[in-house]
Design a protein around this motif. Structure first.
Motif, mmCIF file in Angstrom:
data_model
loop_
_atom_site.group_PDB
_atom_site.id
_atom_site.type_symbol
_atom_site.label_atom_id
_atom_site.label_comp_id
_atom_site.label_asym_id
_atom_site.label_seq_id
_atom_site.Cartn_x
_atom_site.Cartn_y
_atom_site.Cartn_z
ATOM 1 N N GLN A 125 54.374 39.807 -92.972
ATOM 2 C CA GLN A 125 54.697 39.321 -91.633
ATOM 3 C C GLN A 125 53.570 39.701 -90.694
ATOM 4 O O GLN A 125 53.209 40.853 -90.567
ATOM 5 C CB GLN A 125 56.006 39.903 -91.121
ATOM 6 N N ASN B 139 55.665 35.431 -85.365
ATOM 7 C CA ASN B 139 56.523 34.909 -86.419
ATOM 8 C C ASN B 139 55.723 34.355 -87.591
ATOM 9 O O ASN B 139 56.178 33.461 -88.280
ATOM 10 C CB ASN B 139 57.434 33.817 -85.838
ATOM 11 N N ARG C 12 61.958 37.816 -92.912
ATOM 12 C CA ARG C 12 63.227 37.840 -92.164
ATOM 13 C C ARG C 12 63.847 36.456 -92.257
ATOM 14 O O ARG C 12 63.210 35.504 -92.697
ATOM 15 C CB ARG C 12 62.985 38.214 -90.707
ATOM 16 N N GLY D 245 65.218 32.935 -90.710
ATOM 17 C CA GLY D 245 64.736 32.096 -89.616
ATOM 18 C C GLY D 245 64.636 30.644 -90.039
ATOM 19 O O GLY D 245 65.139 30.250 -91.087
ATOM 20 N N SER E 271 54.759 29.635 -90.295
ATOM 21 C CA SER E 271 55.316 30.165 -89.039
ATOM 22 C C SER E 271 56.828 29.975 -89.078
ATOM 23 O O SER E 271 57.316 28.922 -89.480
ATOM 24 C CB SER E 271 54.742 29.417 -87.836
ATOM 25 N N LEU E 272 57.547 31.006 -88.673
ATOM 26 C CA LEU E 272 59.010 30.977 -88.619
ATOM 27 C C LEU E 272 59.479 31.038 -87.170
ATOM 28 O O LEU E 272 58.826 31.644 -86.331
ATOM 29 C CB LEU E 272 59.609 32.176 -89.372
ATOM 30 N N ASP E 273 60.618 30.439 -86.895
ATOM 31 C CA ASP E 273 61.286 30.595 -85.598
ATOM 32 C C ASP E 273 62.492 31.478 -85.790
ATOM 33 O O ASP E 273 63.015 31.612 -86.854
ATOM 34 C CB ASP E 273 61.742 29.241 -85.043
#
Length: 91
Positions: A19, A23, A66, A68, A89-91
């Motif tokens: 990470q 994000n 995580r 998302g 990229s994660l939200d």
């Protein structure tokens, strides 16, 4: 007494966390992207495999740090990636 070279602690190299800032999911090793297991908009859970990298003929699974939603995929199959390169990229 002055310290001799044998008494100086040696810092071990640290692998970057998958990470990154914000994000981002980063490549922890140098390798080639062989599979992308998700698509933008997918909901992912923590530790879910996202990408498979081939490094020295071994598959390395890059898992979600995580839960998302996948915002973007920033690599493609066949691409060589470097340590710390943004993959997802994660939200």
């Amino acid at each position: 007494p002055p310290s001799s070279p044998e008494n100086i602690p040696i810092a071990k190299p640290r692998r970057p966390s998958p990470q990154g800032p914000g994000n981002q999911v980063l490549a922890p090793i140098v390798g080639t992207v062989t599979k992308i297991l998700i698509e933008p908009g997918n909901n992912v859970k923590e530790n879910q495999p996202l990408i498979i990298l081939d490094a020295m003929k071994m598959d390395t699974y890059i898992n979600a740090p995580r839960s998302g939603v996948v915002r973007s995929i920033d690599c493609k199959i066949g691409e060589s990636v470097n340590v710390g390169q943004k993959l997802i990229s994660l939200d």
